[in-house]
Scaffold this motif. Structure first.
Motif, short mmCIF file in Angstrom:
data_model
loop_
_atom_site.label_atom_id
_atom_site.label_comp_id
_atom_site.label_asym_id
_atom_site.label_seq_id
_atom_site.Cartn_x
_atom_site.Cartn_y
_atom_site.Cartn_z
N LEU A 103 18.51 53.05 19.55
CA LEU A 103 17.95 51.90 19.39
C LEU A 103 18.34 51.00 20.32
N HIS A 104 19.61 50.78 21.04
CA HIS A 104 19.90 49.97 22.13
C HIS A 104 19.17 50.52 23.11
N SER A 105 18.95 51.68 23.74
CA SER A 105 18.27 52.08 24.73
C SER A 105 16.75 51.64 24.91
N TYR A 106 16.30 51.88 23.62
CA TYR A 106 14.74 51.46 23.20
C TYR A 106 14.53 49.69 23.81
N LEU A 107 15.62 49.00 23.45
CA LEU A 107 15.30 47.65 23.72
C LEU A 107 15.82 47.45 25.10
N ALA A 108 16.94 47.91 25.56
CA ALA A 108 17.58 47.56 26.96
C ALA A 108 16.32 48.13 27.81
N TYR A 109 15.56 48.97 27.60
CA TYR A 109 14.69 49.50 28.59
C TYR A 109 13.75 48.45 28.87
N GLN B 2 21.75 43.85 17.87
CA GLN B 2 21.13 42.17 17.85
C GLN B 2 20.49 42.11 19.25
N TRP B 3 19.31 41.59 19.02
CA TRP B 3 18.49 41.50 20.33
C TRP B 3 17.65 40.39 20.07
N THR C 281 17.83 41.37 14.31
CA THR C 281 18.85 42.38 13.99
C THR C 281 18.52 43.76 13.60
N TRP C 282 18.54 44.74 14.13
CA TRP C 282 18.38 46.20 13.53
C TRP C 282 19.66 46.83 13.10
N LEU C 283 19.72 47.41 12.14
CA LEU C 283 20.67 48.26 11.60
C LEU C 283 20.70 49.56 12.28
N ALA C 284 22.15 50.24 12.62
CA ALA C 284 21.90 51.53 13.16
C ALA C 284 23.03 52.49 12.44
N CYS C 285 22.75 53.81 12.25
CA CYS C 285 23.86 54.70 11.91
C CYS C 285 24.32 55.19 13.35
N GLU C 286 25.23 56.17 13.20
CA GLU C 286 25.99 56.34 14.45
C GLU C 286 25.12 57.19 15.21
N ALA C 287 24.25 58.17 14.53
CA ALA C 287 23.37 59.04 15.32
C ALA C 287 22.16 58.35 16.06
N HIS C 288 21.66 56.85 15.55
CA HIS C 288 20.56 56.35 16.08
C HIS C 288 20.96 55.21 16.85
N ARG C 289 22.30 54.86 17.08
CA ARG C 289 22.73 53.62 17.68
C ARG C 289 22.22 53.41 19.19
N ASP C 290 22.80 54.86 19.83
CA ASP C 290 22.08 54.80 21.38
C ASP C 290 20.62 54.75 21.38
#
Length: 77
Positions: free
Chosen positions: A50-56, A26-27, A39-48
């Motif tokens: 997607l989160h990093s893309y937004l947090a950056y 959620q962002w 809200t974006w949905l993420a699998c285990e492989a892409h969670r970090d």
């Protein structure tokens, strides 16, 4: 029918991924999303990723296990 995969499809939002989503990322962009969450949905492989893309970009972002996100939605949060 949705034109692209999204939160209702329960498929990871990362481009080209077809894995089942396990996380709700959620962002919001405070400059344009006043009082609204995306809200974006993420699998285990892409969670970090997607989160990093937004947090950056310094957007407020949090990861929620998908089952918890569904409970929040049921309560209207």
């Amino acid at each position: 029918m949705a034109l692209t995969p999204g939160p209702t499809d329960r498929i990871c939002s990362s481009r080209g991924c077809t894995a089942p989503a396990r996380w709700a990322v959620q962002w919001s962009n405070p400059a344009i999303h006043t009082g609204r969450k995306k809200t974006w949905l993420a699998c285990e492989a892409h969670r970090d990723h997607l989160h990093s893309y937004l947090a950056y970009r310094r957007f407020p972002v949090r990861d929620i296990p998908l089952a918890d996100d569904e409970q929040d939605n049921a309560r209207g949060e």
